[in-house]
Design a protein around this motif. Structure first.
Motif, short mmCIF file in Angstrom:
data_model
loop_
_atom_site.label_atom_id
_atom_site.label_comp_id
_atom_site.label_asym_id
_atom_site.label_seq_id
_atom_site.Cartn_x
_atom_site.Cartn_y
_atom_site.Cartn_z
N ASN A 1 0.81 -1.21 0.00
CA ASN A 1 0.00 0.00 0.00
C ASN A 1 0.85 1.26 0.00
N LEU A 2 1.93 1.23 0.78
CA LEU A 2 2.79 2.41 0.85
C LEU A 2 3.37 2.75 -0.52
N ARG B 1 1.98 6.84 3.95
CA ARG B 1 2.16 6.80 2.51
C ARG B 1 2.34 8.20 1.93
#
Lengths: 258, 401
Positions: free
Chosen positions: A104-105, A163
């Protein structure tokens, strides 16, 4: 007035914005300073989201000036604003529940191998960099390899914020990061917000949670009411009641005048 | 419930995860594998023939066409779409290949390439249509399937059949690799996997991440090596490794890599979970989806060509007949039984193998027991519902605590 050792990095001056005949913002000004957390508070329809969208480049103001690092800029859109170093985390987080924190990051910015690997992801390097970022933000409690869908709301919010700062922006705008969270989860997010400021970022947080979040975790409270600046407070020297009064216009003086 | 693991000073906190969460991830195939084992044990007790080399060879070859079509479907299912035209694609592509060989005298490899090319084109066109207009993919591909069925009938000669005996096409499915050459092939596959896993290990160690030799290399490579060796040993008692099985295995390996290791593969999963988030992160969602459909089309075409080579011809009933018939339903069932979610974003490529094996096992085993065709359909249908229910249950349990 709050003390200012450093110059603001992002300033809006005299911003006005209308949608059709409805005036969403009238002559609003705001300053974001490195190392400081600004809370943007106000009732529904006060213009908070419009102001953040103006900052993030989604909306163009009808009038007013946008200063970044001391120079006036005319951002062409969200991508241009992100390019300058201003990241926005929206309320829906935009996470993929079936991917882990590392994936996700780095989503959309994967590190890949040479051409003959057909775009093989350099997982180890991404994982190490993700670990370093989470450590720096004191988010060691977040597992790198667990699907974010199985994580708590506070952890998910923190991954979305992490993020946004992975590529080292100078300003972070957070749209209601605590809206759907319990008090303990909101406290986790508060820790992270202060951590970001301690690394020298300028942070703006929209929040409704005056008593449990704003007073404890921000430096300056900027109040909007009916699309206008309605007060600026030092978070350490103000009571929740004063802030709420400014939000709703419940101040005795205002009532008498109105 | 929130997970309290804040106080652990470990570099990458690994909270104790519930069994249901692990079943939703790395142990996702465990229920299917156990089910397959149970089926094999059951049929072994019911029929003396079941566990013979000859029958296992049959069973594995039976699973390849369904398995290869299911393998392509996995890609489309991962992005949250479905392709109901895969069986029809397999049919018309096989007919094009046969027409090329029989009517135009094309060399076999060229005809096969043409057939696969047609499949890729059909898939890409369906994908373009789905992404361009936003019509649900099941409607688009249902229509496309019927169009292809019509095209298939038009392309067939008046006899309704192309005979492929002695054209060279039959060698594709009819070749066996045995003895030392079979073992060289197996070693080659294992070596390829070993190289990749060792690269993983080296990279993780270079970055200072924990990388246990056991879990990173020995268990996965050893597991695959044992499986391949067992199959080879067993089949070598008779005629050796059938070519369809080798091709299926190679495709499984390549596609596992594509879905599990590459950026394209990651985007399939990301889109399946949250297409809007992927789009905002800069992923070209439409392009990825079209590619997924093209892969499904290409693999479906290849499956159809393999089927044509096995039964030595193409006809009206190639590709499961009008509407796709049992071939379409079994291909979808194979992917879904193999743990690939119909809702997108969940499942693994290797699931196509397990799903196809389960379906082939039920069919093969019940045949040996002398059970009629209708019972076979009923059992397969119940298995499908059962498998999806288990899957859904696990997914629910594995949601946010």
């Amino acid at each position: 007035m709050t003390d200012r050792q450093t110059q603001p990095i992002l300033s809006l001056r005299g911003i006005s914005k209308s949608f059709g005949g409805v005036r969403a913002l009238s002559d609003v000004s705001i300053d974001l300073t490195p190392g400081k957390v600004v809370a943007l508070v106000g009732d529904n329809g006060a213009g908070k989201s419009t102001l953040v969208k103006t900052m993030s480049g989604v909306l163009r103001p009808d009038r007013g000036q946008y200063f970044f690092e001391g120079r006036e800029v005319h951002p062409a859109g969200p991508a241009a604003v992100a390019e300058m170093g201003v990241q926005t985390v929206y309320q829906d987080l935009a996470l993929c529940n079936n991917l882990d924190a590392v994936q996700n990051l780095f989503l959309g910015r994967e590190l890949t191998g040479p051409w003959y690997s057909a775009g093989r992801i350099r997982r180890a390097e991404a994982e190490r960099r993700a670990r370093d970022v989470l450590r720096r933000l004191r988010l060691d409690g977040i597992s790198l390899t667990r699907n974010v869908g199985a994580m708590s709301g506070g952890q998910r919010q923190n991954i979305a914020i992490a993020r946004s700062i992975l590529w080292e922006p100078k300003v972070v705008l957070l749209d209601e990061p605590t809206a759907a969270l319990s008090h303990s989860a909101a406290a986790q997010v508060g820790d992270l917000v202060r951590e970001l400021a301690s690394h020298g970022l300028a942070v703006l947080v929209i929040s409704h949670d005056i008593h449990h979040f704003v007073l404890d975790n921000t430096d300056v409270i900027e109040v909007l009411r009916l699309g206008r600046n309605a007060g600026r407070f030092d978070s350490k020297a103000v009571t929740g009641e004063q802030v709420v009064n400014a939000m709703v216009g419940g101040d005795a003086a205002v009532n008498a005048a109105g | 419930m929130t997970t309290q693991t804040v106080d652990t000073p470990t570099p990458t906190a690994t909270p104790r995860r519930s069994l249901s969460e692990r079943l939703g991830n790395e142990l996702r195939l465990l229920p299917v594998a156990l089910g397959l084992l149970a089926l094999w044990l059951f049929f072994a007790t019911q029929s003396d023939v079941f566990l013979t080399s000859r029958n296992i060879n049959n069973l594995l070859v039976q699973s390849t066409v369904t398995g290869i079509i299911a393998l392509g479907l996995v890609f489309v299912l991962l992005v949250g779409e479905i392709d109901l035209s895969v069986a029809a694609t397999s049919g018309i592509s096989a007919v094009l290949m046969a027409k090329g060989v029989v009517d135009f005298g094309l060399p076999v490899p060229l005809a096969i390439a043409l057939g696969i090319g047609l499949g890729v084109l059909i898939g890409a066109a369906s994908g373009r249509w789905v992404t361009l207009i936003g019509v649900p993919s099941f409607v688009v591909t249902l229509g496309v399937g019927l169009v292809l069925n019509g095209g298939q009938l038009l392309m067939l000669p008046n006899t309704g059949r192309y005979n492929l005996l002695d054209t060279g096409v039959e060698t594709l499915a009819g070749t066996f690799v045995s003895g030392p050459l079979a073992w060289v092939l197996v070693m080659f596959g294992i070596a390829g996997m070993l190289v990749l896993k060792l690269a993983d290990l080296r990279e993780r160690r270079a970055q200072g991440l924990d990388a246990p030799l056991m879990g990173t290399v020995i268990v996965p490579v050893g597991g695959v090596a044992l499986g391949l060796a067992a199959v080879t040993l067993f089949l070598d008692q008779q005629r050796g490794l059938p070519m369809p099985l080798i091709l299926f295995a190679v495709l499984l390996g390549v596609m596992s890599y594509v879905a599990g290791q590459t950026r394209f593969g990651l985007y399939l999963y990301a889109i399946g979970a949250n297409a809007e988030a992927a789009r905002r992160a800069g992923v070209k969602v439409d392009r990825i989806k079209i590619t997924a459909f093209a892969i499904a089309g290409g693999l479906a075409a290849f499956g159809g060509i393999l089927a044509a080579s096995r039964i030595l011809g193409v006809s009206v009933s190639s590709g499961g007949g009008v509407g796709g018939g049992a071939l379409l339903l079994e291909s979808i069932a194979a992917a879904v039984i193999g743990g690939v979610s119909l809702f997108g974003g969940r499942g693994r490529v290797i699931g196509a193998l397990f799903g196809a094996l389960i379906i082939a096992t039920v069919s093969n085993g019940l045949n040996l027991m002398g059970v009629a065709n209708e019972a076979r359909l009923i059992v397969t249908g119940l298995l499908l519902v059962f498998a999806v229910s288990i899957d859904r249950g696990i997914e629910r349990l594995a949601g946010p605590g």
